[in-house]
Design an enzyme around this catalytic site. Structure first.
Site, mmCIF file in Angstrom:
data_model
loop_
_atom_site.group_PDB
_atom_site.id
_atom_site.type_symbol
_atom_site.label_atom_id
_atom_site.label_comp_id
_atom_site.label_asym_id
_atom_site.label_seq_id
_atom_site.Cartn_x
_atom_site.Cartn_y
_atom_site.Cartn_z
ATOM 1 N N TYR A 106 -3.992 8.085 -7.559
ATOM 2 C CA TYR A 106 -3.077 7.163 -6.864
ATOM 3 C C TYR A 106 -3.541 6.944 -5.432
ATOM 4 C CZ TYR A 106 1.111 5.221 -4.742
ATOM 5 O OH TYR A 106 1.984 4.406 -4.057
ATOM 6 N N LYS B 135 -4.780 3.287 -3.617
ATOM 7 C CA LYS B 135 -4.212 2.722 -2.396
ATOM 8 C C LYS B 135 -5.240 2.667 -1.265
ATOM 9 C CE LYS B 135 -0.132 1.821 -4.020
ATOM 10 N NZ LYS B 135 0.290 0.418 -4.208
ATOM 11 N N SER C 46 0.864 -1.168 0.000
ATOM 12 C CA SER C 46 0.000 0.000 0.000
ATOM 13 C C SER C 46 0.909 1.229 0.000
ATOM 14 C CB SER C 46 -0.937 -0.031 1.219
ATOM 15 O OG SER C 46 -1.783 1.094 1.222
#
Length: 272
Positions: free
Chosen positions: A148, A152, A134
């Site tokens: 992004y 995650k 992660s």
């Protein structure tokens, strides 16, 4: 006792560094990459201890085939490290549909396919350890990395549910949450949106905030990952780097203050 570790995205960065750390101490590594030439040095140095596999994690059938090929080759898979991924830099308004979908295909769906493929193997073995790469940006956020961040955050939500589902099978689950490191994540591996001048100020302020010691040394992470893999009781979350902890602590203190300030409104909304 040596372990067999499958690492996706082992061509460079964390994946390559961690693969070599495992091989140096005598583990076996199933190393995947889109370009097998990037793994030639590991094969030359460690011979039959490394099993290189060509893999595009965006292809679900390829992922299942690679995981099963790795298991057939070494007889088992003790650890899966879902490392494959990249950064998408740009404001949310700037991001195209293709860029957003591609980010999730690799960072989230590629990880999901490998996880699904390895669970039956580890269940049959009555044990194993799934480690998801992660990010601290899966816990808190930066501007101009919104897609992004979202990919995650999705990994975090998936993994929190996963650990509850597969713990009865003896399978451990962890997430590694690095802060920024001097890998190629922000270099040639990254994708950048076409810039909109309206976001120049927020981008400039973000990059101006990065001090010289903001980026950690990726080679220094190996011992932490080895300790994680060897732990009899590994954590669900492990920060890498000294920036993550104070950054997250400050952010969560701010969240709690806001939740507390609005608690009466929240309670009233329950209706009972």
């Amino acid at each position: 006792m040596s372990k067999t570790i499958l690492i996706t995205g082992a061509s460079k960065g964390f994946g390559k560094i961690w693969a070599e750390a495992f091989l140096k101490r005598g583990d076996k590594v199933i190393a995947t990459a889109r370009n097998l030439d990037t793994l030639d040095d590991l094969v030359r140095q460690y011979g039959e201890s490394v099993f290189p596999l060509k893999l595009d994690v965006n292809n679900r059938e390829e992922v299942f085939a690679a995981v099963n090929a790795g298991k057939d080759h070494f007889g088992r898979i003790d650890v899966l490290i879902n490392n494959a991924g990249y950064g998408l830099f740009g404001a949310i308004e700037e991001t195209t549909e293709q860029q957003a979908r591609a980010q999730f295909e690799t960072n989230f769906f590629g990880l999901l396919w490998a996880t699904q493929a390895v669970i039956p193997i580890m269940r049959e073995q009555k044990g194993g350890h799934i480690i998801q790469l992660s990010s601290v940006l899966g816990v808190v956020t930066f501007p101009t990395l919104g897609i992004y961040n979202a990919s995650k955050f999705a990994v975090e939500g998936l993994t929190e549910s996963l650990v509850q589902e597969i713990a009865p099978f003896g399978i451990k689950v962890s997430m590694i949450e690095p802060n920024a490191f001097s890998t190629d994540w922000g270099g040639t591996s990254a994708v950048h949106t076409d810039p909109n001048p309206l976001y120049e100020k927020v981008k400039g302020e973000l990059f101006a905030s990065f001090t010289p010691d903001f980026f950690g040394d990726p080679k220094a992470t190996s011992n932490a990952v080895l300790k994680l893999v060897d732990s009899a009781n590994p954590p669900l979350r492990l920060f890498l780097g000294k920036i993550s902890y104070p950054f997250v602590k400050q952010n969560y203190e701010s969240r709690w203050a806001e939740w507390d300030a609005w608690k009466q409104v929240s309670d009233e909304a329950h209706g009972l």
